[in-house]
Design an enzyme around this catalytic site. Structure first.
Site, PDB file in Angstrom:
ATOM      1  N   HIS A 156     -37.749 -32.117 -29.360  1.00 20.09           N
ATOM      2  CA  HIS A 156     -38.119 -33.411 -29.941  1.00 20.09           C
ATOM      3  C   HIS A 156     -39.517 -33.296 -30.536  1.00 20.09           C
ATOM      4  CE1 HIS A 156     -38.885 -37.708 -30.349  1.00 20.09           C
ATOM      5  NE2 HIS A 156     -37.569 -37.848 -30.281  1.00 20.09           N
TER       6      HIS A 156
ATOM      7  N   ASP B 191     -29.865 -37.469 -27.801  1.00 15.60           N
ATOM      8  CA  ASP B 191     -28.538 -37.140 -28.354  1.00 15.60           C
ATOM      9  C   ASP B 191     -27.742 -36.173 -27.481  1.00 15.60           C
ATOM     10  OD1 ASP B 191     -30.230 -37.276 -31.423  1.00 15.60           O
ATOM     11  OD2 ASP B 191     -28.670 -38.659 -30.772  1.00 15.60           O
TER      12      ASP B 191
HETATM   13  C1  SDX Z   1     -33.669 -37.697 -32.816  1.00 18.13           C
HETATM   14  O1  SDX Z   1     -38.395 -38.547 -34.003  1.00 18.13           O
HETATM   15  C2  SDX Z   1     -37.628 -39.272 -33.266  1.00 18.13           C
HETATM   16  O2  SDX Z   1     -38.048 -40.149 -32.548  1.00 18.13           O
HETATM   17  C3  SDX Z   1     -36.136 -38.977 -33.399  1.00 18.13           C
HETATM   18  C4  SDX Z   1     -35.210 -39.658 -32.383  1.00 18.13           C
HETATM   19  C5  SDX Z   1     -35.178 -41.148 -32.573  1.00 18.13           C
HETATM   20  O3  SDX Z   1     -34.902 -41.864 -31.579  1.00 18.13           O
HETATM   21  O4  SDX Z   1     -35.335 -41.608 -33.718  1.00 18.13           O
HETATM   22  O5  SDX Z   1     -35.658 -39.367 -31.074  1.00 18.13           O
HETATM   23  C6  SDX Z   1     -33.761 -39.174 -32.526  1.00 18.13           C
HETATM   24  O6  SDX Z   1     -33.638 -37.332 -33.961  1.00 18.13           O
HETATM   25  C7  SDX Z   1     -33.676 -36.733 -31.664  1.00 18.13           C
HETATM   26  C8  SDX Z   1     -33.662 -35.230 -32.133  1.00 18.13           C
HETATM   27  C9  SDX Z   1     -32.200 -34.855 -32.414  1.00 18.13           C
HETATM   28  N1  SDX Z   1     -32.150 -33.515 -33.069  1.00 18.13           N
HETATM   29  C10 SDX Z   1     -31.664 -32.430 -32.394  1.00 18.13           C
HETATM   30  O7  SDX Z   1     -31.295 -32.442 -31.222  1.00 18.13           O
HETATM   31  C11 SDX Z   1     -31.584 -31.170 -33.265  1.00 18.13           C
HETATM   32  C12 SDX Z   1     -32.100 -29.964 -32.481  1.00 18.13           C
HETATM   33  N2  SDX Z   1     -33.567 -30.080 -32.321  1.00 18.13           N
HETATM   34  C13 SDX Z   1     -34.394 -29.629 -33.338  1.00 18.13           C
HETATM   35  O8  SDX Z   1     -33.950 -29.081 -34.482  1.00 18.13           O
HETATM   36  C14 SDX Z   1     -35.891 -29.895 -33.181  1.00 18.13           C
HETATM   37  O9  SDX Z   1     -36.213 -29.785 -31.861  1.00 18.13           O
HETATM   38  C15 SDX Z   1     -36.370 -31.212 -33.740  1.00 18.13           C
HETATM   39  C16 SDX Z   1     -35.961 -31.359 -35.161  1.00 18.13           C
HETATM   40  C17 SDX Z   1     -35.828 -32.334 -32.942  1.00 18.13           C
HETATM   41  C18 SDX Z   1     -37.892 -31.237 -33.630  1.00 18.13           C
HETATM   42  O10 SDX Z   1     -38.349 -30.255 -34.439  1.00 18.13           O
HETATM   43  P1  SDX Z   1     -39.943 -30.035 -34.659  1.00 18.13           P
HETATM   44  O11 SDX Z   1     -40.733 -31.041 -33.922  1.00 18.13           O
HETATM   45  O12 SDX Z   1     -40.180 -29.887 -36.123  1.00 18.13           O
HETATM   46  O13 SDX Z   1     -40.202 -28.716 -33.896  1.00 18.13           O
HETATM   47  P2  SDX Z   1     -40.039 -27.299 -34.541  1.00 18.13           P
HETATM   48  O14 SDX Z   1     -38.786 -27.208 -35.340  1.00 18.13           O
HETATM   49  O15 SDX Z   1     -41.334 -26.970 -35.189  1.00 18.13           O
HETATM   50  O16 SDX Z   1     -39.816 -26.429 -33.215  1.00 18.13           O
HETATM   51  C19 SDX Z   1     -40.915 -25.916 -32.488  1.00 18.13           C
HETATM   52  C20 SDX Z   1     -40.398 -24.600 -31.892  1.00 18.13           C
HETATM   53  C21 SDX Z   1     -39.875 -23.643 -32.978  1.00 18.13           C
HETATM   54  O17 SDX Z   1     -39.988 -22.339 -32.437  1.00 18.13           O
HETATM   55  P3  SDX Z   1     -41.329 -21.440 -32.872  1.00 18.13           P
HETATM   56  O18 SDX Z   1     -41.359 -21.458 -34.396  1.00 18.13           O
HETATM   57  O19 SDX Z   1     -42.500 -22.171 -32.250  1.00 18.13           O
HETATM   58  O20 SDX Z   1     -41.066 -20.090 -32.282  1.00 18.13           O
HETATM   59  O21 SDX Z   1     -39.245 -24.879 -31.044  1.00 18.13           O
HETATM   60  C22 SDX Z   1     -38.098 -24.245 -31.586  1.00 18.13           C
HETATM   61  C23 SDX Z   1     -38.403 -23.944 -33.047  1.00 18.13           C
HETATM   62  O22 SDX Z   1     -37.649 -22.812 -33.487  1.00 18.13           O
HETATM   63  N3  SDX Z   1     -36.986 -25.199 -31.441  1.00 18.13           N
HETATM   64  C24 SDX Z   1     -35.764 -24.890 -31.050  1.00 18.13           C
HETATM   65  C25 SDX Z   1     -35.083 -26.108 -30.985  1.00 18.13           C
HETATM   66  N4  SDX Z   1     -35.893 -27.094 -31.338  1.00 18.13           N
HETATM   67  C26 SDX Z   1     -37.078 -26.529 -31.639  1.00 18.13           C
HETATM   68  N5  SDX Z   1     -35.185 -23.707 -30.745  1.00 18.13           N
HETATM   69  C27 SDX Z   1     -33.885 -23.763 -30.373  1.00 18.13           C
HETATM   70  N6  SDX Z   1     -33.144 -24.909 -30.264  1.00 18.13           N
HETATM   71  C28 SDX Z   1     -33.723 -26.083 -30.573  1.00 18.13           C
HETATM   72  N7  SDX Z   1     -33.005 -27.216 -30.480  1.00 18.13           N
END
Ligand code: SDX
Length: 428
Positions: A307, A364
């Protein structure tokens, strides 16, 4: 602590004011930065940038706190009705009994849609994704109520549009479900409350009695409350920026639905179930999937995990996980996807990759398990998220309008070609 921040650029020092909110969050106010220094800031994805001052929702990602207008989500999910929470978000205070009667009574009166709108569903392909139809239908409401397009709308006009939106979103959602199955539409039943009426329009069939299950209505009421607002997330920021151009509320909300659809945002609840089903189909080797999620060369992400703000735990996921066990037990549903989800969570939370990055189950991760148990088809999960989030989007749009915020127009750092002259074809 000084109430200014100082930055020094090429030997010149500038002071910028600090602003502190009611929960002691402090920001550097850079609204005068460019005028003072000729500089802008760059923050792709707005990970460190506040877009507004808001009094609607407070969340603390480190402590897993989420409050709507100061009320903890745990108490609202336990004690309140979804429309009561909608009133709270939109008007800022819990409604009196009379205010609640008027609010829910007016919404009940507006559940019907113009009969001509049903023809749209005959034109959509049978497998049309319900988020696509929902966004289209919400935007088309502005054409059936052209007075809503007036940028100088009165408070009363806005109130009517708000009631129409909250009332009709459930009717439109149920219509897309029925038309996708080729089943007859069920008209709203004004003797039912908001959640009951939605379930009735979704699952009732003509000439048969439809029996409402309190376990299902309670679970859905709680899920809608948990999704109702979440400060400046992607879809809410979309609603605000579209509304900032003085576009009408129907179109601003339709834009929010489109942003929510993405699998990185609200579309994740559908993606989680599809991921769990794939894991079960392919033998349930959890470690294989955990390794894929950690592999930078593999596009696979653990959907429902991570998140932008919550780096400890998403308080909504905690509540939903608890009600998963309760609802499935009461309904006598045994869903292998729940066991798979719990096993996946347990393994991931022992893995340094997830722990170091603060990747925990988000709202989710478990919600789809309950939606499925109460009979909602997978492709409708994000529509349920939109129904829940609608009052939050409305409240945020209203706040932006009330605060007379300027049209949203970010700047950029240009990295393209420098000036060059046109070259004729024969010289290219
Ligand atoms: C919602 O913002 C809100 O409030 C949203 C929400 C709402 O109520 O409106 O809460 C609803 O959208 C919840 C999120 C639902 N999405 C998912 O479940 C999709 C999977 N999660 C992600 O893709 C990710 O975690 C995000 C999009 C939710 C957040 O992404 P960020 O904040 O941009 O973080 P990032 O992509 O920069 O990740 C940081 C690190 C990275 O690794 P490094 O580059 O540091 O090595 O964490 C890793 C990412 O690769 N990472 C994951 C991951 N999520 C982040 N690795 C594997 N699986 C994951 N799910």
């Amino acid at each position: 602590m000084s109430d200014t921040a100082k930055i020094t650029v090429k030997g010149e020092t500038y002071e910028l004011p600090l602003i502190t909110g009611t929960e002691n969050e402090t920001a550097i106010d850079i609204s005068a930065l460019r005028a003072k220094t000729g500089l802008i800031t760059l923050d792709t994805g707005f990970k460190n940038t506040g877009s507004t001052k808001s009094a609607i929702t407070f969340l603390n990602g480190e402590k897993g706190i989420l409050r709507y207008r100061g009320y903890p989500i745990e108490q609202l999910a336990q004690k309140a009705d979804f429309l009561e929470v909608a009133y709270l978000l939109i008007h800022g205070e819990l409604p009196s009994a009379e205010q609640m009667d008027n609010f829910s009574g007016s919404i009940t009166k507006h559940t019907l849609i113009h009969e001509d709108m049903k023809r749209f569903y005959e034109a959509f392909p049978p497998n049309a994704h319900p988020m696509g139809t929902l966004s289209s239908m919400l935007s088309s409401l502005s054409t059936f109520y052209p007075e809503s397009q007036n940028p100088d709308r009165t408070e009363k006009d806005v109130e009517l549009t708000i009631h129409r939106l909250i009332a009709k979103i459930t009717t439109l959602a149920a219509l897309s479900f029925k038309s996708g199955k080729g089943h007859p539409y069920i008209y709203p039943d004004n003797s039912l409350n908001y959640v009951e009426n939605f379930l009735y329009m979704m699952f009732a069939v003509p000439s048969e009695d439809y029996e409402l299950d309190p376990v299902v209505t309670d679970a859905l009421n709680k899920l809608l409350i948990l999704h109702a607002d979440h400060e400046q997330n992607c879809s809410t920021s979309t609603v605000r920026i579209v509304g900032s151009s003085k576009a009408n509320l129907y179109s601003s909300i339709a834009a929010g639905v489109s942003a929510l659809w993405g699998p990185l945002h609200g579309g994740a609840n559908q993606a989680v179930i599809e991921m769990l089903e794939r894991m079960i189909r392919e033998g349930g080797d959890m470690q294989k999937w955990i390794d894929k999620a950690k592999d930078k060369n593999d596009p696979f992400r653990l959907m429902g995990f991570g998140h932008r703000v919550y780096k400890n735990f998403d308080p909504r996921a905690t509540i939903i996980k608890k009600s998963c066990d309760d609802v499935l037990e009461k309904l006598g549903v045994d869903d292998p996807a729940l066991d798979m989800a719990k096993e996946l969570e347990a393994i991931a939370l022992k893995d340094d990759y997830f722990v170091e990055r603060g990747l925990y189950p988000n709202v989710d991760f478990y919600s789809g398990i309950i939606y499925r148990a109460i009979g909602i088809p997978t492709e409708m999960f994000t529509v349920l998220f939109a129904i829940g989030r609608l009052p939050g989007w409305i409240a945020q749009w209203k706040e932006m309008v009330a605060n007379k915020e300027p049209i949203g127009r970010p700047r950029q750092v240009y990295v393209g070609a420098q000036a060059r002259d046109y070259v004729d074809f024969d010289k290219r």
